[in-house]
Design an enzyme around this catalytic site. Structure first.
Site, PDB file in Angstrom:
ATOM      1  N   CYS A 182      37.116  37.932  27.493  1.00  0.00           N
ATOM      2  CA  CYS A 182      38.429  38.301  28.023  1.00  0.00           C
ATOM      3  C   CYS A 182      39.269  38.826  26.867  1.00  0.00           C
ATOM      4  O   CYS A 182      39.514  38.093  25.899  1.00  0.00           O
ATOM      5  CB  CYS A 182      39.101  37.088  28.667  1.00  0.00           C
ATOM      6  N   HIS A 208      42.577  40.130  26.881  1.00  0.00           N
ATOM      7  CA  HIS A 208      43.954  39.629  26.768  1.00  0.00           C
ATOM      8  C   HIS A 208      43.922  38.168  26.360  1.00  0.00           C
ATOM      9  O   HIS A 208      44.772  37.706  25.598  1.00  0.00           O
ATOM     10  CB  HIS A 208      44.723  39.818  28.094  1.00  0.00           C
ATOM     11  N   HIS A 230      34.965  43.359  38.251  1.00  0.00           N
ATOM     12  CA  HIS A 230      36.319  43.908  38.124  1.00  0.00           C
ATOM     13  C   HIS A 230      36.290  45.382  38.568  1.00  0.00           C
ATOM     14  O   HIS A 230      35.288  46.069  38.348  1.00  0.00           O
ATOM     15  CB  HIS A 230      36.793  43.903  36.665  1.00  0.00           C
ATOM     16  N   ASP A 282      45.381  42.439  36.861  1.00  0.00           N
ATOM     17  CA  ASP A 282      45.670  42.133  35.463  1.00  0.00           C
ATOM     18  C   ASP A 282      47.025  42.751  35.106  1.00  0.00           C
ATOM     19  O   ASP A 282      47.214  43.961  35.244  1.00  0.00           O
ATOM     20  CB  ASP A 282      44.548  42.713  34.575  1.00  0.00           C
ATOM     21  N   CYS A 297      44.057  45.054  30.372  1.00  0.00           N
ATOM     22  CA  CYS A 297      42.730  44.433  30.442  1.00  0.00           C
ATOM     23  C   CYS A 297      41.867  44.852  29.234  1.00  0.00           C
ATOM     24  O   CYS A 297      41.434  46.006  29.132  1.00  0.00           O
ATOM     25  CB  CYS A 297      42.000  44.791  31.738  1.00  0.00           C
ATOM     26  N   GLY A 298      41.606  43.880  28.367  1.00  0.00           N
ATOM     27  CA  GLY A 298      40.856  44.188  27.134  1.00  0.00           C
ATOM     28  C   GLY A 298      39.410  44.578  27.395  1.00  0.00           C
ATOM     29  O   GLY A 298      38.916  45.564  26.839  1.00  0.00           O
ATOM     30  N   THR A 299      38.720  43.802  28.255  1.00  0.00           N
ATOM     31  CA  THR A 299      37.322  44.161  28.526  1.00  0.00           C
ATOM     32  C   THR A 299      37.262  45.438  29.372  1.00  0.00           C
ATOM     33  O   THR A 299      36.353  46.249  29.210  1.00  0.00           O
ATOM     34  CB  THR A 299      36.581  42.998  29.218  1.00  0.00           C
TER      35      THR A 299
HETATM   36  O1  PYC Z   1      41.718  41.286  29.252  1.00  0.00           O
HETATM   37  O2  PYC Z   1      39.541  41.328  29.407  1.00  0.00           O
HETATM   38  C1  PYC Z   1      40.649  41.047  29.852  1.00  0.00           C
HETATM   39  C2  PYC Z   1      40.755  40.355  31.155  1.00  0.00           C
HETATM   40  C3  PYC Z   1      39.741  40.030  31.997  1.00  0.00           C
HETATM   41  C4  PYC Z   1      40.332  39.392  33.100  1.00  0.00           C
HETATM   42  C5  PYC Z   1      41.688  39.354  32.892  1.00  0.00           C
HETATM   43  N1  PYC Z   1      41.928  39.948  31.693  1.00  0.00           N
END
Ligand code: PYC
Length: 310
Positions: free
Chosen positions: A85, A87, A205, A231, A235-237
């Site tokens: 994840c 974030h 997602h 999100d 969303c980082g991923t």
């Molecule tokens: O930021 O990767 C992310 C993430 C995944 C689910 C919520 N945020």
């Protein structure tokens, strides 16, 4: 159970410091599997209302296998244990700094998806160097009941994404309910039509991309998470998976920096370097803020101690 809550671009993270079930000392992917299959009631009780809040991600601190890592962590939302994840990792780094466990500089963090690096730039700003991310399928058409044919790419950034660019519905805060309904339908259609990762991993997602009114921003996204919440951060991923698609299409060169905006207007700075296996190594820079340090109580006589299951 002691927890510290933060938000990254509006998206909440709850770091769990103690009081969690013992998951053993095996590889983190195995410990994540045990959390998902044996302790669903635990992670749901921490994320669900009235203790938790919509869109919250939990970050369970565990001992790393790799001793060079500052910590191990397993992320989850109310409906799924996550591979990684972005974030949450920004929130985790800011939380560890708040606790005095790390200082400005680079640190390694072990996740079920692999080891990632965090660079704490100041007490709120973090660059995450993610695991190698890749596009696995390009321009796949799926039939989405109520929406017709929708075309998108399948990409991995620590979780599995179906990315639609451009979004059939404009990405703006007023359209959040419509975007949620559409992306839930896209995820369900992708699963029903067996559109997923190389080894049949299901899409967890969905991202729809749109232009931003801000000329300094490359694009704006709406990201649906496994718990059907969106999100609040970019969303980082998801941004990692998106970088892999932009690189594969020749739309972004190594080291070139772009700004990615979320549907509520929070931003990440993104860039990548080529990976060893044909993918990209993403860099994601964002900010998190600690909001609360709390002790969660679970009263045996509380009828909602395990959360409200709607
Ligand atoms: O930021 O990767 C992310 C993430 C995944 C689910 C919520 N945020």
């Amino acid at each position: 159970m002691h927890v510290i809550d933060s938000h990254t671009g509006g998206e909440p993270t709850r770091v769990i410091l103690d009081g969690a079930p013992d998951l053993g000392s095996g590889p983190l992917a195995e410990r994540a599997r045990r959390l998902a299959t044996e302790h669903e009631a635990f992670y749901r009780s921490v994320m669900l209302e009235p203790r938790g809040q919509p869109a919250m991600v939990g970050a369970l601190l565990v001992a790393p296998v790799d001793p060079t890592c500052a910590t191990g962590v397993i992320y989850f939302d109310v409906d799924a244990v996550l591979g990684m994840c972005g974030h949450g990792t920004i929130g985790l780094a800011v939380t560890l700094a708040h606790m005095g466990r790390i200082g400005v500089g680079r640190h390694r963090v072990e996740t079920p998806a692999g080891v990632v690096t965090v660079e704490l730039l100041d007490r709120n700003t973090v660059t995450v160097t993610n695991i190698e991310s890749r596009r696995v399928r390009q321009s796949v058409a799926i039939d989405v009941p109520g929406y017709g044919e929708v075309t998108g790419d399948v990409a991995y950034g620590g979780n599995w994404f179906f990315i639609v660019d451009p979004s059939p519905i404009p990405v703006n805060p007023g359209n959040i309910p419509k975007l949620t309904d559409m992306t839930v339908a896209i995820r369900e259609a992708s699963i029903a039509q067996e559109v997923g990762g190389e080894e049949g991993e299901p899409i967890d997602h969905v991202i729809v991309q749109d232009a931003s009114p801000d000329t300094l921003v490359h694009s704006r996204n709406f990201v649906l998470c496994p718990d059907d919440n969106y999100d609040r951060s970019p969303c980082g991923t998801g941004s990692s998976a998106r970088l892999a698609c932009l690189a594969a299409d020749g739309r972004l060169t190594p080291g070139q920096e772009i700004v990615q905006e979320s549907v509520i207007g929070s931003t990440y700075r993104l860039s990548y370097q080529p990976g060893r296996n044909g993918g990209v190594i993403p860099s994601i820079t964002g900010q998190a803020f600690v909001m609360a340090e709390s002790k969660l109580l679970f009263d045996e006589s509380d009828p909602f101690r395990t959360g409200i299951k709607a």
